[in-house]
Write an enzyme that holds these catalytic residues in place. Structure first.
Site, PDB file in Angstrom:
ATOM      1  N   ASP A   1       0.224 -34.674   4.637  1.00  0.00           N
ATOM      2  CA  ASP A   1      -0.660 -35.542   3.844  1.00  0.00           C
ATOM      3  C   ASP A   1       0.181 -36.484   3.012  1.00  0.00           C
ATOM      4  O   ASP A   1       1.307 -36.166   2.638  1.00  0.00           O
ATOM      5  CB  ASP A   1      -1.516 -34.695   2.880  1.00  0.00           C
ATOM      6  CG  ASP A   1      -2.654 -33.986   3.602  1.00  0.00           C
ATOM      7  OD1 ASP A   1      -2.988 -34.389   4.732  1.00  0.00           O
ATOM      8  OD2 ASP A   1      -3.205 -33.031   3.016  1.00  0.00           O
TER       9      ASP A   1
ATOM     10  N   TYR B   1       0.818  -1.219   0.000  1.00  0.00           N
ATOM     11  CA  TYR B   1       0.000   0.000   0.000  1.00  0.00           C
ATOM     12  C   TYR B   1       0.853   1.271   0.000  1.00  0.00           C
ATOM     13  O   TYR B   1       0.469   2.286  -0.559  1.00  0.00           O
ATOM     14  CB  TYR B   1      -0.964  -0.012   1.193  1.00  0.00           C
ATOM     15  CG  TYR B   1      -2.164  -0.883   0.916  1.00  0.00           C
ATOM     16  CD1 TYR B   1      -3.089  -0.516  -0.068  1.00  0.00           C
ATOM     17  CD2 TYR B   1      -2.363  -2.083   1.583  1.00  0.00           C
ATOM     18  CE1 TYR B   1      -4.173  -1.326  -0.349  1.00  0.00           C
ATOM     19  CE2 TYR B   1      -3.451  -2.893   1.310  1.00  0.00           C
ATOM     20  CZ  TYR B   1      -4.354  -2.510   0.340  1.00  0.00           C
ATOM     21  OH  TYR B   1      -5.422  -3.297   0.055  1.00  0.00           O
TER      22      TYR B   1
ATOM     23  N   GLU C   1       1.264 -30.429   9.034  1.00  0.00           N
ATOM     24  CA  GLU C   1       0.893 -29.577   7.907  1.00  0.00           C
ATOM     25  C   GLU C   1      -0.445 -28.905   8.138  1.00  0.00           C
ATOM     26  O   GLU C   1      -0.676 -27.780   7.714  1.00  0.00           O
ATOM     27  CB  GLU C   1       0.838 -30.447   6.632  1.00  0.00           C
ATOM     28  CG  GLU C   1       0.381 -29.700   5.389  1.00  0.00           C
ATOM     29  CD  GLU C   1       0.069 -30.645   4.222  1.00  0.00           C
ATOM     30  OE1 GLU C   1       0.352 -31.841   4.323  1.00  0.00           O
ATOM     31  OE2 GLU C   1      -0.458 -30.165   3.218  1.00  0.00           O
TER      32      GLU C   1
END
Lengths: 374, 703
Positions: free
Chosen positions: A255, A107, A203
């Site tokens: 996973d 910004y 995770e």
């Protein structure tokens, strides 16, 4: 293992040094322009083509190749301008001693160019890579440019941390845990007391919550960290410091899919994009705990919880098997098994055997049997 | 009276037909075709002596083919006599073949049929088939009338060697009823010829010649008069004067459509201000409209095609008078009449020429009746055909003509003389274009060398005007003007920009919203609150949309044949096909597959020829002869190349400028950052970068 670089005195010097490097970069452009040369900044290439695997240290390192960013070239002029826009903003930050988020910086530097309706930056995804470019160009890290990312990742467990002077007992963090900041250098974060015997990186937030609720860390004297996907730089740096300074082993629980294994590889060896940071973030001793492609049979998980691999998964797995740093036999076995069975497994799949199966059976057995690879 | 050649229907049919070379037709059709290129139809006619009378042989323009119906109808006594016999035979055959079938009842006997069979006058035929002449709709009727009269006026002036000054007046007399008056400063018409020229169809001087002229058949102006007479009952009014020392004659003529004969209602001497010239007035039912296929457009295109003419035009309904000034004071050279060329001759015509020739030997006949046949060439043809050059032409005509006919293409013969063709010329096409299509960015004109199709010389000219004002961009208004000016309109101060822009022509609310979105200007901003930058953004967004519209509009194609604009049947015309078949993308234009290219362009194609081969039905489309198509394409490609190189230079310069602007934009922003980093003055840095930019904008272009 700790470097002396982070003492307060050195830090002040570093700020001066960073500022000087930024100014030098700008001066160099002016000199080139005055001499009738096309102003050029050399930026080390951050892509697969410019990384190599240092087998000795077992980390991914950045090569020497640089790309030229040229001012008077229609395809590069805008990025050239953006680089110096960010550089000027960083110089202001460094000299005023203030730190800000990369979103803030976006910004701060975003505005409309006169009479064109064109913006300097359209979104943060455009400014973030420019910051990384600047980091490699002047060989200063993000935090040395006084920038940080938003907090990501959580921590609970048998450790007491001092964060900017506040003492945090990670055993009393409720359900949410302690949010890991983006900057975790020694001047901000110190480890006060630690009775943990290992670190477990999960995770997934949901699985981490399950373990936290079940007080897994208490039972097993552990530090429980979640990364919410690919660990942010702050998380990776913190893990590295903990393994270094507290001499704790790190287990990674992800996973069972190509992406999960890749997360593990990044934690262990570093990533392509941030190869210049590998040296201070990679944890070569990290151990892959699960989910393994073989866990489905070993833990007798029902077929209903599997997900069929899609094309993207398969392509990714094959691509990863070609990386020089994926030539570990055990890793390839994992990927091969995954490709052969054509299925993947999420961590949550373990809940099919019972809600606390992961806390009470899966992890204890894994750890007991030393059923991990490295 | 005898000075005039009357066109026979047979001749007309013959001229319209274009039989295939390789397939000789039946005897009957040969007989008709043979008359095609006979230089002088009625050899008994004395040469015209009176110059004025010669110039006054006005024929009229439309080449209409009655053959479609005419061939099947009895048009003379012999055919009439044969017809019933043929019918009878057919009837008997049918009866023998199908004995078991119910015997068809005989509705009429040959005798009763014969009683109904009679002469059909040409005029009567056209009353029933007026669409063939271009009078099928009221709007087209008005255009055709003006066109026939103007074409005649121009032909007359040029024949007499006078720079044409044409006046066209159209007055609304009642609803859907107009009086068309066309006046020229030509040689006038001798008194005795006036009735026939305006009151008899197929009467004219141009039909029997191989010579470049606008009119060909002697139908047009009398047909226009007849159409007027049919729809309003009013006669054709003619005023004509041949010289200052002669009186002006005033006629009112009606056409007897049964007999194809003029009836003079009024024939008086009048006072007339003009020293010489002709004025034709026809009242007719019609519709006046503007835009495509209008009288206005026809006159604009006529002005392009005739830079030596000046035209005053007074349109109806209080529309503003228009004047098309002369851009060249030089009269085009007079076209020369030529003999047929061997390559273009058809078998029937060859037979007829050999039969009628006055020459005693084949060699002499070939040399005498054809152009470009020397003794050497004649001998070569004879040798190729295996004939003796000394053979009697009449014998050859009967027997060996076939081999003679096939020998001709095998002998190399010089192309026909092309001095008979008078092109407008590159310079004058350009001037004509510049006069009528003002403010284009680039004008390109090319005149191809003359060439030949089937022994007929012709020449192609192509001109184009591209870009500039054709794009439709409007000057927005200058900075010094007070208020906010967009597209030359001062916007209301208190309205939102969205509402204010809807007053501009062609801008709907929806389009305005789109436009403002593109410009990046908030649509609810009040006009008075707009910054200078925002006004600039709106203007450039508007310009961009006008430009893109112009890019997707089909080009305007102007087709000219012997300086006459063709307005109807564009899609059937060889010119259109040639334009479509050229790959305009190569020259920087867009082009949908198989159609006209798009973009802000006017394209003019002119074909000049001693005989322009129109497609059968009307003189609005040119037949697809491959020689003509190829030649037009060559002309188009020549122009296209010039346009293409101009456009690529322009886009090069434009992209260079765009790149430079981009670089300047970023360099300006960079100067700011560098100033903050180094603490040096921004302006000085900006100047350094600017100087460097100059140097590298060009280099960058090469990459």
């Amino acid at each position: 293992m700790a470097t002396k670089k982070n003492s307060p005195k050195r830090k002040a010097l570093a700020a001066k040094e960073v500022s000087k490097r930024l100014v030098d970069l700008a001066e160099q452009v002016l000199i080139q322009a005055e001499q009738g040369e096309n102003p050029t900044v050399a930026i080390p290439v951050r892509s697969l083509s410019n990384v190599h695997f240092n087998e000795e240290r077992s980390i991914i390192e950045m090569g020497d190749r640089t790309q030229k960013r040229i001012l008077f070239n229609v395809n590069m002029a805008k990025k050239f301008m953006q680089t110096f826009l960010v550089a000027a903003a960083c110089k202001d930050l460094v000299e005023s001693g203030k730190t800000t988020s990369i979103r803030d910086l976006f910004y701060m530097t975003k505005h409309t160019l006169p009479k064109s309706g064109e913006n300097t930056f359209n979104d943060q995804e455009e400014s973030d890579p420019i910051i990384e470019d600047l980091e490699v160009a002047i060989q200063a890290l993000r935090e040395e440019l006084h920038l940080f990312a938003s907090n990501r990742g959580g921590l609970v467990g048998e450790i007491t941390i001092v964060d900017a002077g506040d003492t945090i007992d990670a055993r009393h963090m409720g359900t949410g845990g302690w949010a890991v900041p983006s900057i975790v250098e020694k001047d901000v974060i110190q480890f006060k007391k630690c009775s943990a015997e290992f670190i477990l990186l999960v995770e997934k937030d949901a699985v981490w919550r399950r373990l936290n609720e079940d007080r897994f860390w208490k039972q097993h004297k552990a530090i429980l960290v979640q990364s919410n996907g690919m660990p942010a730089r702050g998380v990776r740096r913190l893990l590295r410091r903990m393994t270094d300074e507290l001499n704790l082993p790190l287990y990674v629980l992800v996973d069972n899919d190509p992406w999960g294994l890749y997360i593990y590889s990044v934690v262990k060896q570093g990533s392509i994009n941030l190869a210049f940071e590998s040296i201070r973030m990679a944890i070569p001793s990290a151990r892959f705990l699960g989910l393994s492609s073989f866990d489905r049979e070993r833990y007798d998980l029902p077929d209903t919880v599997t997900i069929t691999l899609d094309n993207k998964d398969e392509t990714r797995a094959k691509q990863m098997m070609d990386y020089p740093w994926f030539q570990n036999r055990k890793w390839k076995r994992e990927l091969k098994k995954m490709l052969d069975s054509k299925v993947k497994l999420e961590l949550e799949a373990l809940s099919a055997k019972g809600i606390s199966f992961i806390t009470e059976e899966y992890l204890p057995r894994k750890l007991h049997e030393n059923d991990w690879i490295a | 009276m005898k000075a005039e050649a009357q066109t026979s229907l047979e001749d007309l049919m013959a001229k319209r037909k274009t039989p295939k070379r390789s397939a000789p037709e039946s005897d009957a059709s040969q007989a008709t075709t043979t008359s095609r290129k006979k230089p002088s139809h009625e050899s008994t006619q004395p040469e015209q002596s009176d110059q004025a009378a010669k110039a006054g042989q006005r024929s009229a323009g439309k080449a209409k083919q009655p053959a479609a119906d005419g061939a099947g109808r009895p048009t003379d006594q012999t055919e009439q006599a044969q017809q019933p016999k043929a019918t009878k035979e057919a009837g008997q055959e049918g009866a023998e073949e199908t004995p078991k079938a119910r015997k068809p009842k005989r509705r009429r006997s040959a005798e009763t049929m014969a009683s109904q069979q009679r002469d059909i006058s040409v005029s009567e035929f056209f009353v029933k088939n007026r669409h063939l002449l271009g009078f099928d709709s009221p709007a087209r009727a008005l255009l055709t009338t003006v066109k026939e009269a103007v074409d005649n006026a121009l032909d007359a002036c040029e024949d007499a060697g006078i720079l044409p000054t044409i006046v066209v007046e159209i007055d609304l007399v009642a609803e859907n009823r107009y009086r068309v008056a066309v006046q020229d400063n030509g040689p006038g018409i001798v008194r005795r010829q006036v009735p026939k020229i305006f009151g008899k169809l197929l009467y004219g001087s141009k039909f029997h010649k191989l010579k470049q002229s606008r009119g060909q058949q002697g139908i047009g102006i009398s047909a226009a008069g007849m159409y007027g007479q049919l729809t309003t009952g009013k006669p054709v009014v003619i005023t004509s004067r041949t010289a200052e020392n002669r009186p002006a004659h005033h006629f009112e003529i009606v056409i007897n459509t049964r007999k194809n004969n003029p009836e003079v209602i009024k024939d008086i001497e009048v006072e007339w201000a003009e020293p010489h010239g002709t004025r034709v007035e026809i009242e007719l039912e019609g519709i006046y409209k503007a835009g495509r296929r209008s009288v206005d457009q026809y006159l604009e295109q006529t002005a392009i095609a005739n830079p030596h003419a000046e035209i005053f035009y007074n349109p109806p309904k209080g529309k503003k008078e228009r004047f098309f000034p002369r851009v060249s004071d030089e009269l085009p050279p007079e076209p020369v009449e030529i003999k047929p060329h061997p390559y273009g001759v058809e078998l029937g015509l060859l037979i007829k020429l050999l039969k009628d020739t006055s020459a005693r030997t084949l060699r002499a006949a070939l040399m005498q009746d054809f152009s470009r046949v020397s003794a050497r060439v004649a001998d070569a043809i004879c040798a190729e055909a295996g004939l003796k050059p000394t053979a009697r032409p009449k014998q050859i005509a009967n027997r060996e003509v076939e081999s003679l006919y096939q020998a001709i293409p095998k002998v190399k013969i010089l192309s026909p003389p092309t001095n008979c063709i008078v092109p407008i010329g590159e310079d004058l096409v350009r001037k004509g274009l510049e006069r009528e299509i003002k403010g284009a960015e680039i004008y390109v004109t090319k005149t191809r060398p003359p060439t030949v199709y089937r022994g007929n010389p012709f020449q192609i000219e192509v001109g184009l005007a591209y870009g500039g004002q054709l794009t439709g961009l409007v000057d927005h208004g200058t900075e010094s003007d007070r208020g906010v000016w967009i597209s030359g309109v001062r916007l209301a101060h208190n309205k939102t920009i969205e509402m204010a822009l809807t007053v501009l022509p062609g801008l709907t609310r929806k389009k305005v919203v789109e436009l403002l979105l593109q410009a990046g200007v908030n649509r609810s901003t009040r006009v008075r609150e707009l910054t200078q930058d925002q006004v600039g953004l709106v203007r450039s967004a508007l310009d961009a949309s006008v430009r893109s519209q112009a890019q997707s509009r089909s080009i305007q194609l102007v087709r000219l044949a012997n300086r006459v604009p063709l307005q109807y049947q564009q899609s059937a015309c060889a010119i259109t096909k040639a334009v479509n078949d050229v790959n305009w993308r190569r020259y920087g234009l867009n082009q949908p597959r198989g159609s006209l290219p798009t973009g802000p362009m006017v394209l003019v194609v002119h074909i000049a020829s001693v005989w322009v081969p129109f497609t059968s039905e009307s003189k609005e489309a040119i037949a697809h002869y491959s020689e003509i198509l190829e030649e037009i394409q060559r002309g188009l490609q020549e122009c296209g190349r010039d346009l293409g190189s101009y456009l690529s230079r322009r886009s090069h310069a434009k992209s260079r400028e765009q790149r430079r602007n981009k670089l300047n934009l970023y360099a300006g922003e960079l100067a700011e950052s560098l100033a903050r980093l180094t603490g040096k003055p921004r302006d000085k840095i900006a100047k350094t970068l600017d100087q460097a930019a100059d140097q590298f904008a060009a280099v960058d272009l090469l990459e």
